[in-house]
Design a protein around this motif. Structure first.
Motif, PDB file in Angstrom:
ATOM      1  N   CYS A 285      -1.525 -18.843   0.476  1.00  0.00           N
ATOM      2  CA  CYS A 285      -0.152 -19.220  -0.204  1.00  0.00           C
ATOM      3  C   CYS A 285       0.961 -19.832   0.816  1.00  0.00           C
ATOM      4  O   CYS A 285       1.034 -19.368   1.683  1.00  0.00           O
ATOM      5  N   LYS A 286       1.530 -20.653   0.240  1.00  0.00           N
ATOM      6  CA  LYS A 286       2.830 -21.268   1.122  1.00  0.00           C
ATOM      7  C   LYS A 286       3.855 -20.430   1.628  1.00  0.00           C
ATOM      8  O   LYS A 286       4.319 -20.436   2.722  1.00  0.00           O
ATOM      9  N   ASP A 287       3.763 -19.273   0.892  1.00  0.00           N
ATOM     10  CA  ASP A 287       4.972 -18.246   0.948  1.00  0.00           C
ATOM     11  C   ASP A 287       4.477 -17.299   1.886  1.00  0.00           C
ATOM     12  O   ASP A 287       5.241 -16.264   2.290  1.00  0.00           O
ATOM     13  N   GLY A 288       3.116 -17.341   2.718  1.00  0.00           N
ATOM     14  CA  GLY A 288       2.703 -16.429   3.502  1.00  0.00           C
ATOM     15  C   GLY A 288       1.789 -15.407   2.893  1.00  0.00           C
ATOM     16  O   GLY A 288       1.119 -14.454   3.601  1.00  0.00           O
ATOM     17  N   SER A 289       1.980 -15.208   1.578  1.00  0.00           N
ATOM     18  CA  SER A 289       0.985 -14.115   0.789  1.00  0.00           C
ATOM     19  C   SER A 289      -0.464 -14.769   0.786  1.00  0.00           C
ATOM     20  O   SER A 289      -0.712 -15.916   1.045  1.00  0.00           O
ATOM     21  N   MET A 290      -1.393 -13.932   0.416  1.00  0.00           N
ATOM     22  CA  MET A 290      -2.849 -14.440   0.456  1.00  0.00           C
ATOM     23  C   MET A 290      -3.500 -13.504  -0.805  1.00  0.00           C
ATOM     24  O   MET A 290      -2.991 -12.363  -1.237  1.00  0.00           O
ATOM     25  N   ILE A 291      -4.458 -14.259  -1.366  1.00  0.00           N
ATOM     26  CA  ILE A 291      -5.399 -13.588  -2.326  1.00  0.00           C
ATOM     27  C   ILE A 291      -6.742 -13.314  -1.921  1.00  0.00           C
ATOM     28  O   ILE A 291      -7.257 -14.126  -1.177  1.00  0.00           O
ATOM     29  N   PHE A 292      -7.016 -12.174  -2.159  1.00  0.00           N
ATOM     30  CA  PHE A 292      -8.263 -11.623  -1.528  1.00  0.00           C
ATOM     31  C   PHE A 292      -9.281 -11.119  -2.719  1.00  0.00           C
ATOM     32  O   PHE A 292      -8.630 -10.801  -3.819  1.00  0.00           O
ATOM     33  N   GLU A 293     -10.599 -10.969  -2.307  1.00  0.00           N
ATOM     34  CA  GLU A 293     -11.536 -10.391  -3.181  1.00  0.00           C
ATOM     35  C   GLU A 293     -12.144  -9.232  -2.540  1.00  0.00           C
ATOM     36  O   GLU A 293     -12.550  -9.437  -1.526  1.00  0.00           O
ATOM     37  N   ILE A 294     -12.462  -8.206  -3.240  1.00  0.00           N
ATOM     38  CA  ILE A 294     -13.655  -7.040  -2.892  1.00  0.00           C
ATOM     39  C   ILE A 294     -14.458  -6.771  -4.078  1.00  0.00           C
ATOM     40  O   ILE A 294     -13.958  -6.777  -5.018  1.00  0.00           O
ATOM     41  N   THR A 295     -15.836  -6.459  -3.616  1.00  0.00           N
ATOM     42  CA  THR A 295     -16.477  -5.906  -4.764  1.00  0.00           C
ATOM     43  C   THR A 295     -16.920  -4.379  -4.330  1.00  0.00           C
ATOM     44  O   THR A 295     -17.803  -4.184  -3.473  1.00  0.00           O
ATOM     45  N   VAL A 296     -16.386  -3.547  -5.135  1.00  0.00           N
ATOM     46  CA  VAL A 296     -16.603  -2.073  -4.750  1.00  0.00           C
ATOM     47  C   VAL A 296     -16.570  -1.259  -6.162  1.00  0.00           C
ATOM     48  O   VAL A 296     -16.263  -1.745  -7.259  1.00  0.00           O
ATOM     49  N   VAL A 297     -17.168  -0.012  -5.929  1.00  0.00           N
ATOM     50  CA  VAL A 297     -17.138   1.121  -7.056  1.00  0.00           C
ATOM     51  C   VAL A 297     -15.607   1.450  -7.127  1.00  0.00           C
ATOM     52  O   VAL A 297     -14.797   1.463  -6.315  1.00  0.00           O
ATOM     53  N   LEU A 298     -15.428   1.442  -8.583  1.00  0.00           N
ATOM     54  CA  LEU A 298     -13.959   1.831  -9.214  1.00  0.00           C
ATOM     55  C   LEU A 298     -13.975   3.209  -8.887  1.00  0.00           C
ATOM     56  O   LEU A 298     -14.009   4.058 -10.115  1.00  0.00           O
ATOM     57  N   ASN A 299     -13.520   3.868  -7.958  1.00  0.00           N
ATOM     58  CA  ASN A 299     -13.470   5.329  -7.547  1.00  0.00           C
ATOM     59  C   ASN A 299     -12.050   5.620  -7.299  1.00  0.00           C
ATOM     60  O   ASN A 299     -11.144   4.859  -7.026  1.00  0.00           O
ATOM     61  N   PRO A 300     -11.655   6.843  -7.177  1.00  0.00           N
ATOM     62  CA  PRO A 300     -10.161   7.524  -6.859  1.00  0.00           C
ATOM     63  C   PRO A 300      -9.848   6.806  -5.535  1.00  0.00           C
ATOM     64  O   PRO A 300      -8.592   6.564  -5.316  1.00  0.00           O
ATOM     65  N   GLU A 301     -10.685   6.923  -4.484  1.00  0.00           N
ATOM     66  CA  GLU A 301     -10.337   6.271  -2.997  1.00  0.00           C
ATOM     67  C   GLU A 301      -9.819   5.008  -3.149  1.00  0.00           C
ATOM     68  O   GLU A 301      -8.854   4.605  -2.546  1.00  0.00           O
ATOM     69  N   LEU A 302     -10.356   4.148  -4.102  1.00  0.00           N
ATOM     70  CA  LEU A 302     -10.172   2.864  -4.254  1.00  0.00           C
ATOM     71  C   LEU A 302      -8.433   2.797  -4.457  1.00  0.00           C
ATOM     72  O   LEU A 302      -7.666   1.944  -3.941  1.00  0.00           O
ATOM     73  N   TYR A 303      -8.162   3.605  -5.662  1.00  0.00           N
ATOM     74  CA  TYR A 303      -6.878   3.266  -6.292  1.00  0.00           C
ATOM     75  C   TYR A 303      -5.803   3.944  -5.064  1.00  0.00           C
ATOM     76  O   TYR A 303      -4.737   3.448  -5.144  1.00  0.00           O
ATOM     77  N   THR A 304      -6.209   4.860  -4.393  1.00  0.00           N
ATOM     78  CA  THR A 304      -5.351   5.435  -3.533  1.00  0.00           C
ATOM     79  C   THR A 304      -5.043   4.549  -2.422  1.00  0.00           C
ATOM     80  O   THR A 304      -3.649   4.201  -2.080  1.00  0.00           O
ATOM     81  N   VAL A 305      -6.174   3.627  -1.964  1.00  0.00           N
ATOM     82  CA  VAL A 305      -5.854   2.566  -0.965  1.00  0.00           C
ATOM     83  C   VAL A 305      -4.946   1.549  -1.410  1.00  0.00           C
ATOM     84  O   VAL A 305      -4.220   1.259  -0.673  1.00  0.00           O
ATOM     85  N   LEU A 306      -5.105   1.063  -2.768  1.00  0.00           N
ATOM     86  CA  LEU A 306      -4.393  -0.119  -3.260  1.00  0.00           C
ATOM     87  C   LEU A 306      -2.742   0.469  -3.271  1.00  0.00           C
ATOM     88  O   LEU A 306      -2.120  -0.150  -3.223  1.00  0.00           O
ATOM     89  N   MET A 307      -2.887   1.806  -3.783  1.00  0.00           N
ATOM     90  CA  MET A 307      -1.351   2.228  -3.973  1.00  0.00           C
ATOM     91  C   MET A 307      -0.841   2.476  -2.792  1.00  0.00           C
ATOM     92  O   MET A 307       0.574   2.430  -2.740  1.00  0.00           O
ATOM     93  N   GLY A 308      -1.461   2.462  -1.860  1.00  0.00           N
ATOM     94  CA  GLY A 308      -0.842   2.921  -0.277  1.00  0.00           C
ATOM     95  C   GLY A 308       0.024   1.781   0.082  1.00  0.00           C
ATOM     96  O   GLY A 308       0.793   1.654   0.950  1.00  0.00           O
ATOM     97  N   PHE A 309      -0.390   0.454  -0.425  1.00  0.00           N
ATOM     98  CA  PHE A 309       0.291  -0.687   0.118  1.00  0.00           C
ATOM     99  C   PHE A 309       1.511  -0.643  -0.978  1.00  0.00           C
ATOM    100  O   PHE A 309       2.427  -1.639  -0.429  1.00  0.00           O
ATOM    101  N   GLY A 310       2.115  -0.004  -1.717  1.00  0.00           N
ATOM    102  CA  GLY A 310       3.054  -0.212  -2.587  1.00  0.00           C
ATOM    103  C   GLY A 310       3.206  -1.653  -3.259  1.00  0.00           C
ATOM    104  O   GLY A 310       2.212  -2.112  -3.740  1.00  0.00           O
ATOM    105  N   PRO A 311       4.649  -1.952  -3.260  1.00  0.00           N
ATOM    106  CA  PRO A 311       4.599  -3.340  -4.034  1.00  0.00           C
ATOM    107  C   PRO A 311       4.113  -4.467  -3.293  1.00  0.00           C
ATOM    108  O   PRO A 311       4.285  -5.564  -3.873  1.00  0.00           O
ATOM    109  N   GLY A 312       3.318  -4.309  -2.019  1.00  0.00           N
ATOM    110  CA  GLY A 312       3.203  -5.311  -1.317  1.00  0.00           C
ATOM    111  C   GLY A 312       1.647  -5.942  -1.569  1.00  0.00           C
ATOM    112  O   GLY A 312       1.296  -6.948  -1.468  1.00  0.00           O
ATOM    113  N   VAL A 313       1.166  -5.220  -2.698  1.00  0.00           N
ATOM    114  CA  VAL A 313      -0.343  -5.685  -3.307  1.00  0.00           C
ATOM    115  C   VAL A 313      -0.045  -5.655  -4.691  1.00  0.00           C
ATOM    116  O   VAL A 313       0.473  -4.548  -5.453  1.00  0.00           O
TER     117      VAL A 313
END
Length: 338
Positions: A285-313
């Motif tokens: 995106c023009k503002d420097g943000s980016m859109i990504f995709e991953i294909t993974v199992v929906l497990n607790p570790e996934l949510y922990t990683v996503l939460m670790g970025f706080g409002p940045g993701v």
């Protein structure tokens, strides 16, 4: 035995001879000494030719192995070191040698929790001291993440043995969510480390369902000698973990393609250190943000990683993951609400 090993024995023998200033060494003397050393160390009784020893001396004189040995001939017959203090066993280390050794020592230290490497502890310690001296006691340049206070490390070796020798195990286990211990009888297949915690993957006896147990939640471990071991042909770690972040994966967990947006602060980190091997960049995106995709199992570790970025993701899809993230953030908000 490999020729290289035999050559090293000859080099060391020639070095030992030439370091003795109280004897005059002819080529025949060196040939005899090398022949005796090869017989003593390798059982080779056919001897060695004069030509081979002459070639060894040429190699030792050259830079080929880094020796640059000051071997000279005097009185047209005898061999000696021009520098009486020289020996091939005290070669100075280059800066690159020191850097490589330092990294190797730090890497080897990570395996000292296993008995199979415990005998190397003294060797590694001495090597570390020598490297430190060579580096003039400079500070470490590599620091591996490590948790020496982690419990359960005493089970590493028994489980490793059980996997190697195909031994069924009886495990008394208490998860964080339970107040009582539970008995498991498993066929252990794999030890895996994730974020400084160790897990054993194996199949339960009976239904042979694949499970993983954290070593720091094991209360007791013993061999189940009366239960024959079953080796699974279906469990292949290189395939099993292809779609997983962390260690949790079972039939009750679904897999999905997750699209998320990282702001301009987080996107460079996520771009250069992907959350998962399946990660692809969808849009910049023009503002420097980016859109990504991953294909993974929906497990607790996934949510922990996503939460670790706080409002940045921000997760964009699928809706199931969006709802779970919203729920987790709402719970977090309640914790901080006055």
């Amino acid at each position: 035995m490999p020729a290289n090993r035999n050559a090293l024995i000859r080099y060391k023998t020639i070095d030992t001879c030439l370091r003795n200033p109280y004897r005059r060494w002819t080529l025949d003397d060196l040939v005899k000494a090398c022949s005796e050393a090869l017989y003593e160390y390798e059982g080779i009784d056919k001897g060695i030719s004069r030509r081979a020893v002459q070639m060894d001396i040429q190699v030792m004189r050259s830079e080929k192995l880094g020796y640059n040995a000051p071997i000279e001939v005097y009185e047209n017959k005898y061999y000696r070191y021009a520098d009486l203090d020289y020996t091939i066993t005290r070669l100075p280390l280059s800066q690159n040698d020191v850097a490589v050794l330092s990294e190797t020592v730090n890497l080897l230290r990570q395996f000292l929790d296993f008995d199979y490497f415990s005998e190397m502890a003294d060797v590694i310690g001495r090597l570390q001291d020598r490297v430190a001296v060579a580096k003039h006691h400079s500070s470490a340049v590599i620091d591996f993440e490590r948790n020496r206070n982690l419990t359960g490390l005493e089970y590493l070796n028994p489980i490793y043995d059980a996997i190697m020798y195909r031994q069924t195990l009886h495990v008394r286990y208490r998860s964080f969510k339970s107040r009582i211990t539970k008995d498991y009888y498993i066929y252990p297949y794999l030890l895996k480390e994730y974020r400084n915690r160790w897990f054993v993957f194996g199949a339960r006896t009976g239904d042979r369902e694949l499970i993983n147990l954290a070593l720091d939640r094991i209360w007791e471990l013993s061999p189940a000698n009366d239960i024959p071991y079953h080796l699974s042909e279906d469990f292949r770690p290189e395939i099993f973990f292809e779609d997983v972040i962390g260690v949790t994966k079972h039939e009750r967990l679904s897999k999905a393609t997750i699209r998320f947006k990282a702001d301009s602060r987080q996107s460079p980190y996520i771009l250069t250190k992907p959350l998962h091997a399946s990660q692809t960049l969808i849009e910049q995106c023009k503002d420097g943000s980016m859109i990504f995709e991953i294909t993974v199992v929906l497990n607790p570790e996934l949510y922990t990683v996503l939460m670790g970025f706080g409002p940045g993701v921000k997760v964009l899809s699928p809706e199931k993951v969006v709802k779970e993230m919203r729920k987790l953030y709402q719970e977090g908000y309640e914790n901080y609400k006055k």
